[in-house]
Write a protein that holds these residues in place. Structure first.
Motif, PDB file in Angstrom:
ATOM      1  N   ALA A 517     -64.526 -18.021  26.986  1.00  0.00           N
ATOM      2  CA  ALA A 517     -65.039 -18.793  28.245  1.00  0.00           C
ATOM      3  C   ALA A 517     -64.393 -18.556  29.454  1.00  0.00           C
ATOM      4  CB  ALA A 517     -64.993 -20.358  27.912  1.00  0.00           C
ATOM      5  N   ASP A 518     -65.105 -18.255  30.496  1.00  0.00           N
ATOM      6  CA  ASP A 518     -64.569 -17.900  31.891  1.00  0.00           C
ATOM      7  C   ASP A 518     -64.626 -19.089  32.812  1.00  0.00           C
ATOM      8  OD1 ASP A 518     -63.584 -15.392  31.184  1.00  0.00           O
ATOM      9  OD2 ASP A 518     -65.528 -14.394  32.177  1.00  0.00           O
ATOM     10  N   GLY A 519     -63.723 -19.826  32.657  1.00  0.00           N
ATOM     11  CA  GLY A 519     -63.656 -21.050  33.421  1.00  0.00           C
ATOM     12  C   GLY A 519     -63.302 -21.001  35.063  1.00  0.00           C
ATOM     13  N   ARG A 520     -62.966 -21.839  35.646  1.00  0.00           N
ATOM     14  CA  ARG A 520     -62.930 -21.575  37.271  1.00  0.00           C
ATOM     15  C   ARG A 520     -61.373 -21.039  37.263  1.00  0.00           C
ATOM     16  NH1 ARG A 520     -62.903 -27.969  38.139  1.00  0.00           N
ATOM     17  NH2 ARG A 520     -62.470 -27.936  35.940  1.00  0.00           N
ATOM     18  N   GLY A 521     -61.439 -20.018  38.318  1.00  0.00           N
ATOM     19  CA  GLY A 521     -60.186 -19.392  38.542  1.00  0.00           C
ATOM     20  C   GLY A 521     -60.468 -17.888  38.174  1.00  0.00           C
ATOM     21  N   THR A 522     -61.522 -17.690  37.280  1.00  0.00           N
ATOM     22  CA  THR A 522     -61.813 -16.205  36.837  1.00  0.00           C
ATOM     23  C   THR A 522     -62.837 -15.673  37.943  1.00  0.00           C
ATOM     24  OG1 THR A 522     -63.717 -17.394  35.553  1.00  0.00           O
ATOM     25  CG2 THR A 522     -61.804 -16.544  34.526  1.00  0.00           C
ATOM     26  N   PRO A 523     -63.018 -14.538  38.173  1.00  0.00           N
ATOM     27  CA  PRO A 523     -63.680 -13.900  39.194  1.00  0.00           C
ATOM     28  C   PRO A 523     -65.369 -13.586  38.763  1.00  0.00           C
ATOM     29  CG  PRO A 523     -62.681 -12.173  38.128  1.00  0.00           C
ATOM     30  CD  PRO A 523     -62.110 -13.384  37.488  1.00  0.00           C
ATOM     31  N   GLY A 524     -66.121 -13.438  39.891  1.00  0.00           N
ATOM     32  CA  GLY A 524     -67.350 -13.123  39.432  1.00  0.00           C
ATOM     33  C   GLY A 524     -68.577 -14.344  39.987  1.00  0.00           C
ATOM     34  N   ARG A 525     -68.058 -15.448  40.354  1.00  0.00           N
ATOM     35  CA  ARG A 525     -69.030 -16.319  40.451  1.00  0.00           C
ATOM     36  C   ARG A 525     -69.420 -16.907  41.980  1.00  0.00           C
ATOM     37  NH1 ARG A 525     -69.900 -20.101  36.368  1.00  0.00           N
ATOM     38  NH2 ARG A 525     -71.401 -21.186  37.846  1.00  0.00           N
ATOM     39  N   SER A 526     -68.249 -17.342  42.693  1.00  0.00           N
ATOM     40  CA  SER A 526     -68.091 -17.773  43.986  1.00  0.00           C
ATOM     41  C   SER A 526     -66.856 -17.926  44.540  1.00  0.00           C
ATOM     42  CB  SER A 526     -69.170 -19.031  44.030  1.00  0.00           C
ATOM     43  OG  SER A 526     -68.247 -20.061  43.499  1.00  0.00           O
ATOM     44  N   PRO A 527     -66.458 -17.928  45.825  1.00  0.00           N
ATOM     45  CA  PRO A 527     -65.048 -18.269  46.460  1.00  0.00           C
ATOM     46  C   PRO A 527     -64.863 -19.588  45.897  1.00  0.00           C
ATOM     47  CG  PRO A 527     -66.526 -17.255  48.221  1.00  0.00           C
ATOM     48  CD  PRO A 527     -67.658 -17.696  46.958  1.00  0.00           C
ATOM     49  N   GLU A 528     -65.592 -20.664  46.025  1.00  0.00           N
ATOM     50  CA  GLU A 528     -65.164 -21.874  45.469  1.00  0.00           C
ATOM     51  C   GLU A 528     -64.607 -21.950  43.838  1.00  0.00           C
ATOM     52  OE1 GLU A 528     -67.033 -26.649  45.314  1.00  0.00           O
ATOM     53  OE2 GLU A 528     -68.372 -24.698  45.414  1.00  0.00           O
ATOM     54  N   TRP A 529     -65.639 -21.110  43.158  1.00  0.00           N
ATOM     55  CA  TRP A 529     -64.989 -21.325  41.698  1.00  0.00           C
ATOM     56  C   TRP A 529     -63.826 -20.477  41.408  1.00  0.00           C
ATOM     57  CZ3 TRP A 529     -67.564 -22.932  37.298  1.00  0.00           C
ATOM     58  CH2 TRP A 529     -67.205 -22.431  36.167  1.00  0.00           C
ATOM     59  N   GLU A 530     -63.569 -19.640  42.164  1.00  0.00           N
ATOM     60  CA  GLU A 530     -62.075 -18.938  42.175  1.00  0.00           C
ATOM     61  C   GLU A 530     -61.014 -19.636  42.571  1.00  0.00           C
ATOM     62  OE1 GLU A 530     -62.119 -14.864  43.235  1.00  0.00           O
ATOM     63  OE2 GLU A 530     -64.178 -14.532  42.489  1.00  0.00           O
ATOM     64  N   LYS A 531     -61.393 -20.541  43.644  1.00  0.00           N
ATOM     65  CA  LYS A 531     -60.135 -21.118  44.501  1.00  0.00           C
ATOM     66  C   LYS A 531     -60.134 -22.445  44.060  1.00  0.00           C
ATOM     67  CE  LYS A 531     -60.622 -18.327  48.514  1.00  0.00           C
ATOM     68  NZ  LYS A 531     -61.067 -18.091  49.740  1.00  0.00           N
ATOM     69  N   ALA A 532     -60.923 -22.891  42.798  1.00  0.00           N
ATOM     70  CA  ALA A 532     -60.939 -24.197  42.428  1.00  0.00           C
ATOM     71  C   ALA A 532     -59.404 -24.533  41.821  1.00  0.00           C
ATOM     72  CB  ALA A 532     -61.766 -24.639  41.304  1.00  0.00           C
ATOM     73  N   ILE A 533     -58.775 -23.604  41.461  1.00  0.00           N
ATOM     74  CA  ILE A 533     -57.429 -23.800  40.742  1.00  0.00           C
ATOM     75  C   ILE A 533     -56.297 -23.912  41.574  1.00  0.00           C
ATOM     76  CG2 ILE A 533     -58.245 -22.407  38.740  1.00  0.00           C
ATOM     77  CD1 ILE A 533     -56.742 -20.057  39.543  1.00  0.00           C
ATOM     78  N   ALA A 534     -56.426 -23.724  42.834  1.00  0.00           N
ATOM     79  CA  ALA A 534     -55.398 -23.896  43.849  1.00  0.00           C
ATOM     80  C   ALA A 534     -54.414 -24.949  43.722  1.00  0.00           C
ATOM     81  CB  ALA A 534     -55.852 -24.123  45.295  1.00  0.00           C
ATOM     82  N   PHE A 535     -53.115 -24.574  43.519  1.00  0.00           N
ATOM     83  CA  PHE A 535     -52.063 -25.461  43.014  1.00  0.00           C
ATOM     84  C   PHE A 535     -51.969 -26.432  41.711  1.00  0.00           C
ATOM     85  CE2 PHE A 535     -52.910 -25.748  47.729  1.00  0.00           C
ATOM     86  CZ  PHE A 535     -51.850 -24.742  48.280  1.00  0.00           C
TER      87      PHE A 535
END
Length: 699
Positions: A517-535
């Protein structure tokens, strides 16, 4: 008929990369294709090859066995470190560089300097050099070769072997010229430290001073007579190497390039084409960065473009570049979409999530996956596209699940991977028609992966699901589940290709339903998806593993009363996190080389996601595992290479100590002499078998 097991074959062939063609380049006029490949699936040493697109004929340009007289390679500590940073596990010729016409190739072999005339077809020649040599690169006209060495020098020699001399020499230990510092290699995807001018009359050279960086010592406990290796490691919250740039004339003149290294310490990218020398420099917090144009007469810089993001700014391969008319080509986040931009013109839309720039000429080649407006039926595809610099003619190249490309003139090498075949196919196209296929000598795996690609849950988490070969639901019933994630930044696992999923299929064939499973933080979906793991590494990435397995249980035969999880590096962190914080969902974990305390990991990576340690100590504490030791109530296997200089063994040892102090039983498997890559054949094979045994007993 072979009786070799998959774990042995997988380890012996280095994940089926041995014998596969790689590292392609195409001469600018399309006259030749250059690549590396060993002689077979059982031989690790790469040779340098050329292919004539007119005839399809392949030719060996350089054979390391012949050049070394059949002797073994001797690698310097610096070269070993470079290979570890790039995850390079092969032997022989592992890299090369071409002159401007693609006629001369230069490469290092066993610390020695070699050059070969690819156009004339002559034999390789060794050039006298002050070695061990690192990263040799010919001048654009092919008359000179510049190289760095382990003494920290940047040197240049004539391609005929005459006139070797130093252009820059370090004044003391800890200073290097022409080499990328640790953090650039490990986290910024910048593995070089010098660049030729387009005219070949001077070099731009990085000077890296590691004196401010804290020292760590990596010991080999199994061999106490060996002196520990000293590593300059910039862990979160501490000093980085100080990096500067100089323009070096071949006659000895030197001009310092001016930018505020205190304000923007990260030299992320350099692009030199035509009359423009462009730098991309980044602030330490990575929320601001600037594209700088260098005045090549004075070294002064002017800001061409400044970017800001309230979360962070990513770096991308091939960005920045320049069009023929001088416009800046870059990848940017605009209105929730990652797009391709040339000057002021946006060249892609919300249907695509742009990932890298491959080449810029009459058209721009780039890779992308499905963007926010993509209605693709399956996750995991990565395509190659081309578009004119004016935004017209957007076209996708190839139809396979994962496609990349290399282009020179009218010749394109299209590299295609898919779930329906093994490895990657390398087709040579001229004018859109296939004129040759580069042979692969890689072995055929003894198993075949059968991933089913789905989106899981309300967040549509990209997943790949694997069931045992020959599984019958009426006969076999529900299966124990094995989550097999990486789950973190820069680590997409769900991809529509065969070879990356072979290990997951093998684990499935041992009696598990395996879920990647490629959850939030993994690449390839959208900037929001990748940056949802901030902090918050721990929150989003773990939550998506939980949501994925629960959602998939409605469709697949998953026994939610028996769920294990395994992973390496960030995946190892996620596996340990899972059993510590969600024992209601996860019943056993194999945690390989985990980051258990983010205060021990490097600056550029960790501070991008968690902020500076001095400013957000509570964030580091909340995402660190040692404080959760008393919560462990499930079986946990910790695995760590004791020679790992990326995620050092202290991570596992500190968590183990905390678990012991809390009276929580667990298993630790130390791997003597093993780095972050675990390249040793026997270790890699037996590690897979040990994991299966542990998981079966635990579940």
């Amino acid at each position: 008929m072979s009786t070799e097991t998959f774990p042995r074959q997988y380890a012996r062939t280095q994940r089926f990369t041995v014998g596969a063609p790689r590292s392609f380049a195409v001469a600018p006029d399309g006259s030749r294709v250059v690549f590396l490949r060993s002689r077979g699936g059982a031989e690790r040493a790469n040779l340098l090859w050329t292919l004539d697109p007119a005839t399809g004929a392949e030719r060996v340009a350089a054979d390391p066995v012949e050049l070394l007289g059949g002797g073994e390679e001797s690698l310097s500590a610096a070269e070993k470190a470079r290979r570890e940073r790039s995850r390079e596990g092969s032997a022989g010729i592992v890299g090369y560089a071409l002159d401007g016409s693609g006629s001369l190739a230069a490469f290092a072999l066993s610390g020695r300097l070699f050059a070969v005339d690819l156009a004339g077809g002559g034999a390789p020649r060794e050039l006298p050099a002050e070695g061990p040599v690192l990263d040799p690169r010919p001048s654009p006209d092919g008359s000179l070769v510049a190289y760095a060495n382990t003494a920290g020098e940047l040197r240049v020699t004539a391609a005929d072997g005459s006139g070797d001399r130093a252009l820059a020499t370090p004044e003391r230990d800890g200073v290097t010229w022409g080499q990328a510092e640790f953090i650039a290699q490990e986290e910024m995807d910048r593995d070089r430290g010098f660049w030729w001018s387009p005219s070949g009359d001077r070099l731009l050279a990085a000077r890296a001073d590691e004196a401010p960086v804290a020292r760590w010592w990596i010991a080999d406990p199994a061999n106490p007579d060996v002196v520990p290796a000293e590593v300059a490691y910039p862990r979160a919250g501490t000093a980085n190497a100080e990096v500067g740039l100089w323009l070096l004339d071949l006659d000895g003149g030197r001009t310092k390039v001016g930018w505020d290294g205190a304000e923007e310490p990260y030299l992320a990218r350099v692009h030199w084409s035509g009359s423009a020398l462009t730098l991309l420099v980044q602030a330490r917090h990575q929320r601001t960065q600037r594209y700088l144009t260098v005045d090549q007469a004075t070294g002064a810089t002017t800001t061409e473009l400044a970017e800001r993001d309230e979360v962070w700014l990513d770096l991308f391969a091939g960005s920045p570049s320049r069009t023929a008319d001088g416009r800046l080509v870059r990848i940017a986040d605009q209105d929730g979409v990652r797009v391709l931009v040339a000057g002021d013109l946006t060249l892609s839309d919300a249907r695509l999530h742009v990932r890298s720039v491959l080449s810029v000429a009459e058209t721009i080649l780039f890779t992308a996956s499905g963007g926010p407006a993509d209605d693709s039926a399956e996750p995991g595809w990565i395509g190659t596209f081309e578009v004119a610099p004016d935004g017209t003619g957007l076209t996708r190249l190839g139809t396979a699940g994962v496609v990349s490309a290399v282009r020179g003139g009218d010749v394109t090498v299209l590299l295609s991977a898919d779930t329906s075949w093994n490895g990657a196919r390398a087709e040579v196209l001229r004018g859109g028609a296939t004129v040759a296929t580069v042979a692969s000598y890689a072995e055929t795996p003894v198993i075949t992966a059968r991933p089913e690609f789905v989106f899981a849950g309300e967040r549509r988490i990209p997943c790949a699901v694997f069931l045992p070969t020959g599984y019958d639901r009426e006969r076999d019933g529900l299966l124990p589940v094995l989550m097999d994630p990486y789950g973190g930044p820069h680590g997409q696992r769900v991809a529509q290709s065969q070879n990356p999923h072979l290990t997951s299929q093998w684990f499935a064939d041992q009696g598990f339903a395996v879920v990647v499973a490629d959850g939030r933080g993994t690449p390839g979906r959208s900037p929001e998806w990748e940056k949802a793991i901030a902090f918050d590494f721990a929150g989003a990435t773990l939550e998506d593993q939980v949501d994925a397995v629960r959602a998939l249980a409605g469709t697949y035969p998953l026994d939610l009363g028996r769920v294990g999880i395994r992973g390496w590096s960030y995946g190892g962190y996620l596996a340990a996190l899972a059993v510590l914080r969600r024992p209601d969902v996860f019943h056993a974990a194999v945690s390989g080389a985990p980051v258990t305390d983010w205060r021990l990991y490097d600056t550029h990576y960790t501070e991008r996601y968690l902020g500076h340690l001095d400013e957000r100590p509570e964030v580091y504490e909340a995402n660190t595992l040692t404080g959760d030791a008393a919560k462990l109530e499930r079986p946990l296997l910790l695995v760590h290479g004791l020679a790992d200089d990326n995620v050092v063994a202290a991570h596992t040892l500190r968590l183990s100590s905390a678990l012991l102090a809390a009276g929580r039983p667990h298993v630790v498997l130390p791997l003597s002499g093993v780095t972050h890559m675990t390249p040793q054949e026997e270790v890699a094979e037996n590690l897979m078998l040990f994991q299966v045994d542990f998981l079966k007993k635990s579940l």
